[in-house]
Scaffold this motif. Structure first.
Motif, short mmCIF file in Angstrom:
data_model
loop_
_atom_site.label_atom_id
_atom_site.label_comp_id
_atom_site.label_asym_id
_atom_site.label_seq_id
_atom_site.Cartn_x
_atom_site.Cartn_y
_atom_site.Cartn_z
N ALA A 105 0.82 -1.22 0.00
CA ALA A 105 0.00 0.00 0.00
C ALA A 105 0.86 1.26 0.00
CB ALA A 105 -0.94 0.00 1.21
N GLU A 106 2.13 1.15 0.37
CA GLU A 106 3.04 2.29 0.43
C GLU A 106 3.94 2.42 -0.81
OE1 GLU A 106 3.32 4.64 2.98
OE2 GLU A 106 1.45 3.74 3.66
N TYR A 107 3.83 1.49 -1.75
CA TYR A 107 4.71 1.51 -2.92
C TYR A 107 4.68 2.84 -3.67
CZ TYR A 107 6.05 -3.48 -2.91
OH TYR A 107 6.58 -4.70 -2.61
N THR A 108 3.50 3.39 -3.88
CA THR A 108 3.40 4.64 -4.64
C THR A 108 4.19 5.75 -3.96
OG1 THR A 108 1.24 4.01 -5.49
CG2 THR A 108 1.79 6.34 -5.58
N ARG A 109 4.08 5.84 -2.66
CA ARG A 109 4.81 6.87 -1.92
C ARG A 109 6.32 6.67 -2.03
NH1 ARG A 109 5.27 8.36 4.28
NH2 ARG A 109 5.63 6.15 4.48
N TYR A 110 6.76 5.43 -1.90
CA TYR A 110 8.19 5.15 -1.99
C TYR A 110 8.71 5.31 -3.41
CZ TYR A 110 8.76 3.96 2.85
OH TYR A 110 8.84 4.05 4.21
N LEU A 111 7.92 4.96 -4.40
CA LEU A 111 8.32 5.18 -5.79
C LEU A 111 8.50 6.67 -6.06
CD1 LEU A 111 6.12 2.57 -7.68
CD2 LEU A 111 8.61 2.51 -7.36
N GLY A 112 7.66 7.50 -5.47
CA GLY A 112 7.81 8.96 -5.61
C GLY A 112 9.11 9.44 -4.98
N ALA A 113 9.43 8.92 -3.80
CA ALA A 113 10.68 9.30 -3.14
C ALA A 113 11.88 8.85 -3.96
CB ALA A 113 10.73 8.69 -1.74
N LEU A 114 11.82 7.63 -4.49
CA LEU A 114 12.93 7.12 -5.30
C LEU A 114 13.08 7.90 -6.61
CD1 LEU A 114 12.40 3.33 -4.63
CD2 LEU A 114 14.31 4.73 -3.81
N ALA A 115 11.96 8.32 -7.19
CA ALA A 115 12.03 9.15 -8.40
C ALA A 115 12.75 10.46 -8.10
CB ALA A 115 10.63 9.40 -8.95
N GLY A 116 12.49 11.04 -6.94
CA GLY A 116 13.20 12.25 -6.53
C GLY A 116 14.68 12.01 -6.34
N LEU A 117 15.04 10.86 -5.77
CA LEU A 117 16.46 10.53 -5.60
C LEU A 117 17.13 10.30 -6.95
CD1 LEU A 117 16.23 8.11 -2.54
CD2 LEU A 117 17.04 10.48 -2.55
N ALA A 118 16.40 9.74 -7.91
CA ALA A 118 16.95 9.56 -9.26
C ALA A 118 17.12 10.91 -9.94
CB ALA A 118 16.05 8.64 -10.08
N GLU A 119 16.17 11.80 -9.78
CA GLU A 119 16.27 13.14 -10.38
C GLU A 119 17.49 13.89 -9.85
OE1 GLU A 119 15.49 16.40 -12.71
OE2 GLU A 119 14.50 14.46 -12.81
N ALA A 120 17.79 13.70 -8.57
CA ALA A 120 18.95 14.35 -7.95
C ALA A 120 20.25 13.58 -8.21
CB ALA A 120 18.72 14.49 -6.45
N ALA A 121 20.15 12.44 -8.91
CA ALA A 121 21.29 11.56 -9.20
C ALA A 121 21.91 10.97 -7.94
CB ALA A 121 22.34 12.26 -10.06
N THR A 122 21.09 10.82 -6.89
CA THR A 122 21.52 10.12 -5.69
C THR A 122 21.53 8.63 -5.96
OG1 THR A 122 20.61 11.87 -4.28
CG2 THR A 122 20.99 9.73 -3.24
N ILE A 123 20.52 8.15 -6.69
CA ILE A 123 20.52 6.78 -7.20
C ILE A 123 20.62 6.86 -8.72
CG2 ILE A 123 19.29 5.80 -5.22
CD1 ILE A 123 16.75 5.74 -7.00
N VAL A 124 21.27 5.89 -9.29
CA VAL A 124 21.49 5.88 -10.74
C VAL A 124 21.16 4.50 -11.30
CG1 VAL A 124 23.24 7.71 -10.70
CG2 VAL A 124 23.94 5.33 -10.41
N PRO A 125 20.74 4.46 -12.58
CA PRO A 125 20.47 3.15 -13.20
C PRO A 125 21.74 2.30 -13.25
CG PRO A 125 19.59 4.93 -14.54
CD PRO A 125 20.45 5.56 -13.48
N ARG A 126 21.55 1.01 -13.03
CA ARG A 126 22.63 0.03 -13.19
C ARG A 126 22.49 -0.62 -14.55
NH1 ARG A 126 20.73 -3.22 -8.69
NH2 ARG A 126 20.87 -4.90 -10.19
N PRO A 127 23.58 -1.10 -15.10
CA PRO A 127 23.46 -1.85 -16.35
C PRO A 127 22.59 -3.09 -16.14
CG PRO A 127 25.76 -1.38 -15.84
CD PRO A 127 24.95 -0.97 -14.65
N THR A 128 21.79 -3.42 -17.12
CA THR A 128 20.92 -4.59 -17.00
C THR A 128 21.62 -5.87 -17.41
OG1 THR A 128 20.03 -4.16 -19.18
CG2 THR A 128 18.79 -3.29 -17.31
N ASP A 129 22.76 -5.75 -18.04
CA ASP A 129 23.47 -6.93 -18.53
C ASP A 129 24.77 -7.15 -17.77
OD1 ASP A 129 24.55 -4.62 -19.55
OD2 ASP A 129 25.13 -5.51 -21.45
N ARG A 130 24.64 -7.46 -16.48
CA ARG A 130 25.83 -7.75 -15.68
C ARG A 130 26.47 -9.04 -16.16
NH1 ARG A 130 24.51 -6.96 -9.29
NH2 ARG A 130 24.78 -4.73 -9.25
N PRO A 131 27.78 -9.04 -16.37
CA PRO A 131 28.43 -10.29 -16.76
C PRO A 131 28.41 -11.28 -15.59
CG PRO A 131 30.05 -8.55 -16.43
CD PRO A 131 28.68 -7.93 -16.29
#
Length: 109
Positions: free
Chosen positions: A77-103
């Motif tokens: 039930a809290e996913y939407t709220r946490y997804l919003g927080a994580l989107a903000g962290l991504a916008e600030a480049a606090t979290i960054v995408p990882r490669p999807t093809d890890r060797p």
């Protein structure tokens, strides 16, 4: 003028992708959550709950954001709220995408 250099926050947050804490960012645990310091930008910010800290730490080990939410035991039930927080962290480049093809880990002989 055009530049090929990526800008902070230029990518769109996609919960289906894997993410991780940016290499230039450190977390200092606090009773309320954590202090976030980015050595690249010298920016100080806060994660306001221990559960959000757990989610951010899980990101590096999970295949996508939704899996990180589940691993950190965020109530669905809290996913939407946490997804919003994580989107903000991504916008600030606090979290960054990882490669999807890890060797795969391979042992050299």
């Amino acid at each position: 003028m055009s530049t090929d250099a990526p800008t902070r926050g230029a990518t769109v947050f996609d919960p289906a992708r894997p993410y991780a804490l940016a290499a230039s960012v450190t977390l200092r645990p606090e009773p309320f959550g954590a202090l976030v310091y980015d050595y690249a930008t010298r920016r100080l910010s806060f994660l306001k709950t221990p559960l959000l800290v757990a989610v951010v730490r899980e990101l590096a080990d999970q295949p996508d954001v939704t899996a990180a939410l589940a691993a950190a035991e965020v109530p669905p039930a809290e996913y939407t709220r946490y997804l919003g927080a994580l989107a903000g962290l991504a916008e600030a480049a606090t979290i960054v995408p990882r490669p999807t093809d890890r060797p795969a880990n391979r042992i050299e002989r």
